[in-house]
Design an enzyme around this catalytic site. Structure first.
Site, PDB file in Angstrom:
ATOM      1  N   ASP A 144      36.665  45.052  42.072  1.00  0.00           N
ATOM      2  CA  ASP A 144      35.764  43.826  42.365  1.00  0.00           C
ATOM      3  C   ASP A 144      36.286  42.699  42.803  1.00  0.00           C
ATOM      4  O   ASP A 144      35.473  41.652  43.438  1.00  0.00           O
ATOM      5  CB  ASP A 144      33.725  43.347  41.811  1.00  0.00           C
ATOM      6  CG  ASP A 144      33.223  42.977  42.265  1.00  0.00           C
ATOM      7  OD1 ASP A 144      33.188  43.437  43.366  1.00  0.00           O
ATOM      8  OD2 ASP A 144      32.513  42.718  41.367  1.00  0.00           O
ATOM      9  N   GLY A 196      33.120  38.856  33.960  1.00  0.00           N
ATOM     10  CA  GLY A 196      33.285  40.053  32.997  1.00  0.00           C
ATOM     11  C   GLY A 196      32.018  40.535  32.441  1.00  0.00           C
ATOM     12  O   GLY A 196      32.220  41.610  32.216  1.00  0.00           O
ATOM     13  N   ASP A 229      47.214  37.454  38.560  1.00  0.00           N
ATOM     14  CA  ASP A 229      46.496  37.140  39.499  1.00  0.00           C
ATOM     15  C   ASP A 229      47.560  38.773  39.639  1.00  0.00           C
ATOM     16  O   ASP A 229      49.229  38.759  39.381  1.00  0.00           O
ATOM     17  CB  ASP A 229      48.357  37.342  41.122  1.00  0.00           C
ATOM     18  CG  ASP A 229      47.931  37.849  41.916  1.00  0.00           C
ATOM     19  OD1 ASP A 229      47.573  38.752  42.601  1.00  0.00           O
ATOM     20  OD2 ASP A 229      48.173  36.613  42.789  1.00  0.00           O
ATOM     21  N   LYS A 289      36.016  47.302  45.778  1.00  0.00           N
ATOM     22  CA  LYS A 289      35.021  46.811  46.974  1.00  0.00           C
ATOM     23  C   LYS A 289      36.307  46.012  48.611  1.00  0.00           C
ATOM     24  O   LYS A 289      37.363  45.979  48.137  1.00  0.00           O
ATOM     25  CB  LYS A 289      34.637  45.112  46.145  1.00  0.00           C
ATOM     26  CG  LYS A 289      34.307  44.276  47.208  1.00  0.00           C
ATOM     27  CD  LYS A 289      32.536  43.219  46.802  1.00  0.00           C
ATOM     28  CE  LYS A 289      33.964  42.278  46.037  1.00  0.00           C
ATOM     29  NZ  LYS A 289      32.205  41.272  45.331  1.00  0.00           N
ATOM     30  N   ASP A 343      42.543  38.762  35.923  1.00  0.00           N
ATOM     31  CA  ASP A 343      41.443  37.575  36.759  1.00  0.00           C
ATOM     32  C   ASP A 343      42.252  36.911  37.018  1.00  0.00           C
ATOM     33  O   ASP A 343      42.816  36.163  36.427  1.00  0.00           O
ATOM     34  CB  ASP A 343      40.111  37.676  37.074  1.00  0.00           C
ATOM     35  CG  ASP A 343      39.422  37.091  38.226  1.00  0.00           C
ATOM     36  OD1 ASP A 343      38.570  37.809  37.931  1.00  0.00           O
ATOM     37  OD2 ASP A 343      39.390  35.839  38.826  1.00  0.00           O
TER      38      ASP A 343
HETATM   39  C1  LIG Z   1      32.898  38.803  42.629  1.00  0.00           C
HETATM   40  S1  LIG Z   1      34.427  38.333  42.071  1.00  0.00           S
HETATM   41  C2  LIG Z   1      33.994  39.108  40.503  1.00  0.00           C
HETATM   42  C3  LIG Z   1      33.051  39.576  39.637  1.00  0.00           C
HETATM   43  C4  LIG Z   1      33.335  40.911  38.361  1.00  0.00           C
HETATM   44  N1  LIG Z   1      33.459  42.147  38.445  1.00  0.00           N
HETATM   45  C5  LIG Z   1      31.966  40.889  37.019  1.00  0.00           C
HETATM   46  O1  LIG Z   1      31.103  41.708  36.898  1.00  0.00           O
HETATM   47  O2  LIG Z   1      32.059  39.464  36.516  1.00  0.00           O
HETATM   48  C6  LIG Z   1      35.904  38.619  42.427  1.00  0.00           C
HETATM   49  C7  LIG Z   1      37.106  37.798  41.546  1.00  0.00           C
HETATM   50  O3  LIG Z   1      38.052  38.819  42.079  1.00  0.00           O
HETATM   51  C8  LIG Z   1      39.107  37.928  41.855  1.00  0.00           C
HETATM   52  N2  LIG Z   1      40.474  37.728  42.540  1.00  0.00           N
HETATM   53  C9  LIG Z   1      40.867  37.330  43.854  1.00  0.00           C
HETATM   54  N3  LIG Z   1      41.678  37.714  43.906  1.00  0.00           N
HETATM   55  C10 LIG Z   1      42.477  38.305  42.543  1.00  0.00           C
HETATM   56  C11 LIG Z   1      43.700  38.503  42.683  1.00  0.00           C
HETATM   57  N4  LIG Z   1      44.690  38.848  43.605  1.00  0.00           N
HETATM   58  N5  LIG Z   1      43.892  38.683  41.230  1.00  0.00           N
HETATM   59  C12 LIG Z   1      43.398  38.929  39.816  1.00  0.00           C
HETATM   60  N6  LIG Z   1      41.613  38.914  40.747  1.00  0.00           N
HETATM   61  C13 LIG Z   1      41.630  38.211  41.654  1.00  0.00           C
HETATM   62  C14 LIG Z   1      38.945  36.327  42.008  1.00  0.00           C
HETATM   63  O4  LIG Z   1      39.059  35.035  41.342  1.00  0.00           O
HETATM   64  C15 LIG Z   1      37.447  37.092  41.266  1.00  0.00           C
HETATM   65  O5  LIG Z   1      36.939  35.678  40.170  1.00  0.00           O
END
Ligand SMILES: C[S@@+](CC[C@H](N)C(=O)[O-])C[C@H]1O[C@@H](n2cnc3c(N)ncnc32)[C@H](O)[C@@H]1O
Length: 223
Positions: A108, A49, A88, A148, A69
Site C-alpha cells: 500500500d 498497520g 525504506d 497500490k 514502513d
Molecule cells: C497509505 S499508507 C499505508 C497504510 C497501511 N496499508 C495501513 O493499512 O495502515 C502508505 C505508507 O507507505 C509508506 N511508504 C512510502 N514509501 C515507502 C518506502 N520506500 N518504504 C517503506 N514504506 C514506504 C509511507 O510511509 C506510508 O506510511
C-alpha cells in the site's frame, strides 16, 4: 463523499482497525483470494498497520506478517505473528526481512503527495517498479502480489510488466477506495519464475504481451 469516509472510518473504529484502509485489503482478499492460512506475508508501506492486522488475522497463527514502513508502527495490540521494521523497503534485503521467500507481497506504499499529480503518479510508478524488481528474489513461484499505484500515463506499462511476470495481473478498485481517488490496486496472481514464462525471458516477454485495454473509471470497470 463525506458519508463514505465516515462510514469506513466508523467501521474501522468499531472493528478495532487502525485505519479505514483495512477494508480495502478485506475487499481485495474477499474478491480476489490473495491470502491463505499459513502464508508468510510481506506488508510494504504498512503504517499505521491496518493491512497487517487484516493479513495477520487471515493467515492465522501458523502464518506470519513482516511489516515495513518508513514510519514507526506501534507494536501495541498487534498480533504476535506480526514483525515490524522501520525502514525504506528499497534498502531491505531478504535476509533482514527474516530469511525465506514470501507467499504473498502486499504494498500500500505511496509517496507523500505534493499536489503535482504527474510527479506523484511517476513516484508511485517508480515504487511499484522497485517492488517488481525484487519479486523474483522475494516471492515464491505461484505467490501473489497486490500493489497500490496512482493511475496515470505509465499505468498501462506497469500492467504489461506485471502481466509478464504473473499468470494474471489486473487493476482493481476496492469498495473502500474513494471513487475520486487516482489510487488503483494491481492484483497479480501466481508468480511465474522466468523459466516458466512462455518465452522464458521477462524483459523480452513484455513486448509480446498484449496491452490490456485502458480501464475506464466507471463503477464496475474493475470486475
Ligand atoms: C497509505 S499508507 C499505508 C497504510 C497501511 N496499508 C495501513 O493499512 O495502515 C502508505 C505508507 O507507505 C509508506 N511508504 C512510502 N514509501 C515507502 C518506502 N520506500 N518504504 C517503506 N514504506 C514506504 C509511507 O510511509 C506510508 O506510511
Amino acid at each position: 463523499m463525506r458519508d463514505v469516509k465516515d462510514h469506513w472510518f466508523r467501521q474501522a473504529k468499531r472493528e478495532g482497525y487502525r485505519s479505514r484502509a483495512a477494508f480495502k485489503l478485506t475487499d481485495i482478499d474477499d474478491r480476489k483470494q490473495i491470502l491463505s492460512t499459513g502464508d508468510r506475508v510481506l506488508d510494504c508501506g504498512a503504517a499505521p498497520g491496518s493491512w497487517s492486522q487484516v493479513a495477520a488475522r487471515r493467515v492465522g497463527r501458523r502464518g506470519s506478517v513482516v511489516a515495513v514502513d518508513l514510519k514507526a508502527i506501534d507494536a501495541e495490540g498487534l498480533p504476535e505473528n506480526v514483525t515490524l521494521h522501520e525502514a525504506d523497503l528499497r534498502e531491505m534485503e531478504l535476509e533482514t526481512l527474516g530469511g525465506g521467500v514470501f507467499d504473498v507481497v502486499l504494498s500500500d506504499m505511496a509517496p507523500d503527495t505534493t499536489g503535482d499529480p504527474f510527479g506523484d503518479h511517476h513516484r508511485s510508478i517508480r515504487l511499484c517498479n522497485d517492488l517488481l524488481d525484487r519479486v523474483p528474489a522475494w516471492l515464491r513461484p505461484g505467490g501473489n502480489l497486490v500493489m497500490k499505484v496512482f493511475e496515470g500515463e505509465a499505468y498501462r506499462d506497469l500492467l504489461v510488466r506485471a502481466n509478464g511476470m504473473f499468470q494474471k495481473a489486473k487493476g482493481f478498485k476496492p469498495v473502500a477506495s474513494r471513487s475520486e481517488s487516482v489510487e488503483m490496486f494491481v492484483i497479480c496472481k501466481d508468480f511465474l519464475p522466468p523459466d516458466e514464462r512462455q518465452d522464458g525471458d521477462a524483459a523480452e516477454s513484455e513486448e509480446m504481451i498484449p496491452v490490456p485495454p485502458r480501464p475506464k473509471p466507471t463503477p464496475g470497470w474493475n470486475d
